[in-house]
Design an enzyme around this catalytic site. Structure first.
Site, PDB file in Angstrom:
ATOM      1  N   ASP A  14       1.094 -42.551   5.448  1.00 51.43           N
ATOM      2  CA  ASP A  14       1.728 -41.594   6.359  1.00 51.43           C
ATOM      3  C   ASP A  14       2.570 -42.399   7.334  1.00 51.43           C
ATOM      4  O   ASP A  14       2.439 -43.630   7.425  1.00 51.43           O
ATOM      5  CB  ASP A  14       0.640 -40.807   7.115  1.00 51.43           C
ATOM      6  CG  ASP A  14       1.247 -39.861   8.145  1.00 51.43           C
ATOM      7  OD1 ASP A  14       2.218 -39.156   7.806  1.00 51.43           O
ATOM      8  OD2 ASP A  14       0.778 -39.837   9.306  1.00 51.43           O
ATOM      9  N   SER A  15       3.392 -41.691   8.093  1.00 51.31           N
ATOM     10  CA  SER A  15       4.197 -42.359   9.118  1.00 51.31           C
ATOM     11  C   SER A  15       3.308 -42.912  10.239  1.00 51.31           C
ATOM     12  O   SER A  15       3.762 -43.727  11.030  1.00 51.31           O
ATOM     13  CB  SER A  15       5.199 -41.367   9.697  1.00 51.31           C
ATOM     14  OG  SER A  15       4.522 -40.217  10.155  1.00 51.31           O
ATOM     15  N   TYR A  46       8.792 -40.057  11.555  1.00 56.91           N
ATOM     16  CA  TYR A  46       9.739 -39.889  10.458  1.00 56.91           C
ATOM     17  C   TYR A  46      10.517 -38.566  10.625  1.00 56.91           C
ATOM     18  O   TYR A  46      11.610 -38.423  10.106  1.00 56.91           O
ATOM     19  CB  TYR A  46       9.001 -39.815   9.107  1.00 56.91           C
ATOM     20  CG  TYR A  46       8.492 -41.107   8.534  1.00 56.91           C
ATOM     21  CD1 TYR A  46       8.559 -42.313   9.233  1.00 56.91           C
ATOM     22  CD2 TYR A  46       7.933 -41.127   7.247  1.00 56.91           C
ATOM     23  CE1 TYR A  46       8.078 -43.492   8.672  1.00 56.91           C
ATOM     24  CE2 TYR A  46       7.464 -42.306   6.683  1.00 56.91           C
ATOM     25  CZ  TYR A  46       7.528 -43.479   7.397  1.00 56.91           C
ATOM     26  OH  TYR A  46       7.045 -44.639   6.827  1.00 56.91           O
ATOM     27  N   GLY A  47       9.885 -37.633  11.328  1.00 61.98           N
ATOM     28  CA  GLY A  47      10.398 -36.259  11.367  1.00 61.98           C
ATOM     29  C   GLY A  47      11.773 -36.094  11.965  1.00 61.98           C
ATOM     30  O   GLY A  47      12.435 -35.084  11.744  1.00 61.98           O
ATOM     31  N   CYS A  77       2.170 -37.499   3.997  1.00 67.99           N
ATOM     32  CA  CYS A  77       3.132 -37.233   5.071  1.00 67.99           C
ATOM     33  C   CYS A  77       4.076 -36.162   4.543  1.00 67.99           C
ATOM     34  O   CYS A  77       4.678 -36.329   3.476  1.00 67.99           O
ATOM     35  CB  CYS A  77       3.903 -38.515   5.386  1.00 67.99           C
ATOM     36  SG  CYS A  77       5.258 -38.276   6.545  1.00 67.99           S
ATOM     37  N   ASN A  78       4.183 -35.078   5.278  1.00 65.56           N
ATOM     38  CA  ASN A  78       5.043 -33.978   4.822  1.00 65.56           C
ATOM     39  C   ASN A  78       6.503 -34.384   4.790  1.00 65.56           C
ATOM     40  O   ASN A  78       7.236 -34.029   3.872  1.00 65.56           O
ATOM     41  CB  ASN A  78       4.879 -32.778   5.747  1.00 65.56           C
ATOM     42  CG  ASN A  78       3.541 -32.106   5.577  1.00 65.56           C
ATOM     43  OD1 ASN A  78       3.420 -31.136   4.855  1.00 65.56           O
ATOM     44  ND2 ASN A  78       2.513 -32.632   6.220  1.00 65.56           N
ATOM     45  N   THR A  79       6.936 -35.142   5.812  1.00 62.74           N
ATOM     46  CA  THR A  79       8.347 -35.520   5.877  1.00 62.74           C
ATOM     47  C   THR A  79       8.700 -36.422   4.694  1.00 62.74           C
ATOM     48  O   THR A  79       9.720 -36.232   4.025  1.00 62.74           O
ATOM     49  CB  THR A  79       8.654 -36.225   7.216  1.00 62.74           C
ATOM     50  OG1 THR A  79       8.201 -35.383   8.285  1.00 62.74           O
ATOM     51  CG2 THR A  79      10.132 -36.477   7.374  1.00 62.74           C
ATOM     52  N   GLU A 156      -0.390 -36.634  19.424  1.00 58.77           N
ATOM     53  CA  GLU A 156      -0.593 -38.083  19.605  1.00 58.77           C
ATOM     54  C   GLU A 156      -1.183 -38.382  20.986  1.00 58.77           C
ATOM     55  O   GLU A 156      -1.901 -39.351  21.183  1.00 58.77           O
ATOM     56  CB  GLU A 156       0.739 -38.824  19.453  1.00 58.77           C
ATOM     57  CG  GLU A 156       1.365 -38.649  18.084  1.00 58.77           C
ATOM     58  CD  GLU A 156       1.272 -39.881  17.199  1.00 58.77           C
ATOM     59  OE1 GLU A 156       1.135 -40.984  17.726  1.00 58.77           O
ATOM     60  OE2 GLU A 156       1.336 -39.709  15.966  1.00 58.77           O
ATOM     61  N   CYS A 188       2.883 -30.217   8.505  1.00 62.47           N
ATOM     62  CA  CYS A 188       2.976 -31.523   9.149  1.00 62.47           C
ATOM     63  C   CYS A 188       1.539 -32.005   9.307  1.00 62.47           C
ATOM     64  O   CYS A 188       0.661 -31.216   9.684  1.00 62.47           O
ATOM     65  CB  CYS A 188       3.649 -31.376  10.507  1.00 62.47           C
ATOM     66  SG  CYS A 188       3.597 -32.888  11.491  1.00 62.47           S
ATOM     67  N   THR A 189       1.337 -33.282   9.036  1.00 60.14           N
ATOM     68  CA  THR A 189      -0.023 -33.820   9.038  1.00 60.14           C
ATOM     69  C   THR A 189      -0.754 -33.661  10.372  1.00 60.14           C
ATOM     70  O   THR A 189      -1.973 -33.627  10.416  1.00 60.14           O
ATOM     71  CB  THR A 189       0.022 -35.321   8.719  1.00 60.14           C
ATOM     72  OG1 THR A 189       1.020 -35.907   9.552  1.00 60.14           O
ATOM     73  CG2 THR A 189       0.348 -35.557   7.273  1.00 60.14           C
ATOM     74  N   HIS A 190       0.010 -33.602  11.474  1.00 63.62           N
ATOM     75  CA  HIS A 190      -0.621 -33.519  12.792  1.00 63.62           C
ATOM     76  C   HIS A 190      -1.132 -32.114  13.130  1.00 63.62           C
ATOM     77  O   HIS A 190      -2.006 -31.961  13.964  1.00 63.62           O
ATOM     78  CB  HIS A 190       0.377 -33.910  13.884  1.00 63.62           C
ATOM     79  CG  HIS A 190       0.690 -35.372  13.940  1.00 63.62           C
ATOM     80  ND1 HIS A 190       1.204 -36.066  12.874  1.00 63.62           N
ATOM     81  CD2 HIS A 190       0.573 -36.272  14.946  1.00 63.62           C
ATOM     82  CE1 HIS A 190       1.395 -37.325  13.227  1.00 63.62           C
ATOM     83  NE2 HIS A 190       1.016 -37.474  14.481  1.00 63.62           N
TER      84      HIS A 190
END
Ligand code: DGL
Length: 269
Positions: A14-15, A46-47, A77-79, A156, A188-190
């Site tokens: 992932d980013s 990355y987004g 990572c979705n992006t 974050e 999105c992973t977050h």
């Protein structure tokens, strides 16, 4: 493929820390598998980056992980899944699993009214990858897509349940209120870390679709099909970050990941 042994690890990247939501699900679903996680903390986010940059970073990480002998790569990572999956599949000789198709499949199966929305980073939403994956699953589906760029920094910061996060979510999701959707893809992973806040805004009738679970179950099925499933005792886990490994370790532990250490691997791409 036949030379790949089941003992070899699954690579996950992932980013940054967000992909740990996918990692956790893989570890829960397949405790016996050996797992290597790479968080590109030097280049996150990355987004907001270009397809070219995200593809270069993704390919560099994929090459590093293949040098460690992985048998399968999960793009957590979705992006990166939205922008770089075809290039990754072309470049690698091992199976590559992204998070977008599993997420779209889960949403198409979950909606009863055929109306779905997806939220994600600017790059993911701009790519149109989710909407086209949803239409492939179910051509008649009505899909809306919204980017929510402030969610990643709020997560974050650890502000998952704060008042400010609720206010930001209300603002971003206001176009979806009264839209008749019954499923919302957390693209999105977050975002799975914001589930409580998102439920407060959207109400409990809108199902939140977290692609981590579906990705882990499709990865398990694929390993089974390819006869690459490891059996035996618990697998090992190794973590890499491209910058600030101590910060990564701290956040990983906050997320409940039992990591002993995080190794630094920096790269130019
Ligand atoms: N991991 C990214 C994603 O799932 C979110 C963070 C970033 O922008 O790099 O899209």
């Amino acid at each position: 493929m036949s030379k790949l042994s089941a003992e070899r690890p699954i690579g996950v990247f992932d980013s940054g820390i967000g992909g740990l939501t996918v990692f956790s699900e893989l570890a829960r679903r397949m405790p016996e598998e050996n797992l290597i996680y790479f968080g590109d903390t030097a280049h996150v986010p990355y987004g907001s980056k270009s397809k070219d940059a995200v593809t270069r970073f993704s390919l560099a990480i994929a090459r590093y992980l293949t040098s460690k002998g992985i048998k399968l790569l999960v793009v957590a990572c979705n992006t990166s899944s939205a922008l770089a999956l075809p290039e990754l599949k072309k470049a690698l000789k091992i199976p590559v699993v992204g998070v977008i198709e599993p997420g779209a499949r889960a949403a198409a199966a979950a909606t009863r009214v055929g109306r779905v929305a997806v939220i994600g980073t600017e790059a993911t939403i701009r790519s149109g990858a989710y909407v086209s994956a949803l239409k492939t699953q179910s051509p008649g589906i009505r899909a809306r897509a919204l980017s929510c760029p402030l969610f990643v920094p709020l997560v974050e910061e650890g502000w998952w349940d704060r008042r400010v996060t609720l206010d930001v979510a209300r603002e971003y999701l206001s176009p979806l209120k009264g839209s008749g959707i019954d499923a919302l893809i957390l693209g999105c992973t977050h975002y799975p870390l914001l589930k409580r806040t998102l439920t407060k805004v959207m109400g409990s009738r809108v199902k939140l679709i977290d692609s981590a679970e579906q990705t882990a179950s499709e990865t398990a099925e694929l390993l089974d099909e390819l006869k690459l499933k490891r059996s035996g005792g618990p697998g090992w886990r190794t973590f890499y970050a491209s910058d600030a490994p101590d910060r990564f370790l701290r956040i990983a532990r906050l997320l409940g990941i039992k990591a002993k250490s995080v190794k630094l691997h920096s790269f130019d791409a």
